[in-house]
Enzyme design. Structure first.
Site, short mmCIF file in Angstrom:
data_model
loop_
_atom_site.label_atom_id
_atom_site.label_comp_id
_atom_site.label_asym_id
_atom_site.label_seq_id
_atom_site.Cartn_x
_atom_site.Cartn_y
_atom_site.Cartn_z
CD GLN A 168 -6.94 -34.96 -59.25
OE1 GLN A 168 -7.43 -35.40 -58.22
NE2 GLN A 168 -7.14 -35.50 -60.44
CB SER A 169 -7.05 -27.02 -59.97
OG SER A 169 -5.71 -27.00 -60.38
CB SER A 170 -11.69 -27.96 -59.19
OG SER A 170 -11.85 -29.01 -60.13
#
Length: 139
Positions: A21-23
């Protein structure tokens, strides 16, 4: 019915499940996405892999150019290059690499070392021209 792309040679090597997941906000608030990604392990096991390794070192890390290194992705590429991997899996296969260069290099390594790519619906074999085309479009 067994997919003709999947052979005993692939199953003898381990499968890598890549979770990302990117953040930090996505990690904190999008629990269902993460749960679905981890559930891909069951897909790999149902295809016949006994050795499944989950790589989730990159949770909460962006792949933006100035972001910290994605050590999980680097480990994944190294394992493929060493010939230890029969398949790489991700719920959304295009989430593996976040730029065209990394994606193209990964597909080429998978082609050369006979490593499959698996998502929630499809098994891709980068040695097949049509699969490479689809992977290129997805990336």
């Amino acid at each position: 019915m067994t997919d003709p792309r999947l052979t005993p040679h692939h199953l003898e090597r381990k499968a890598l499940l890549y979770i990302r997941q990117s953040s930090p906000q996505q990690v904190a608030h999008h629990h269902e996405s993460r749960r679905l990604q981890y559930a891909m392990e069951e897909r790999l096991r149902s295809l016949g892999w006994r050795a499944v390794e989950t790589i989730d070192d990159d949770l909460g890390r962006s792949a933006a150019p100035l972001a910290p290194q994605r050590t999980g992705f680097q480990y994944l590429v190294a394992q493929v290059c060493l010939g230890h991997v029969g398949a790489i899996a991700a719920r959304e296969i295009a989430r593996l690499a976040r730029n065209n260069k990394d994606w193209a290099q990964l597909i080429e390594m998978c082609r050369l070392l006979d490593t499959l790519l698996v998502d929630v619906d499809v098994i891709y074999d980068a040695r097949r021209a049509n699969d490479r085309l689809l992977l290129g479009v997805k990336g």
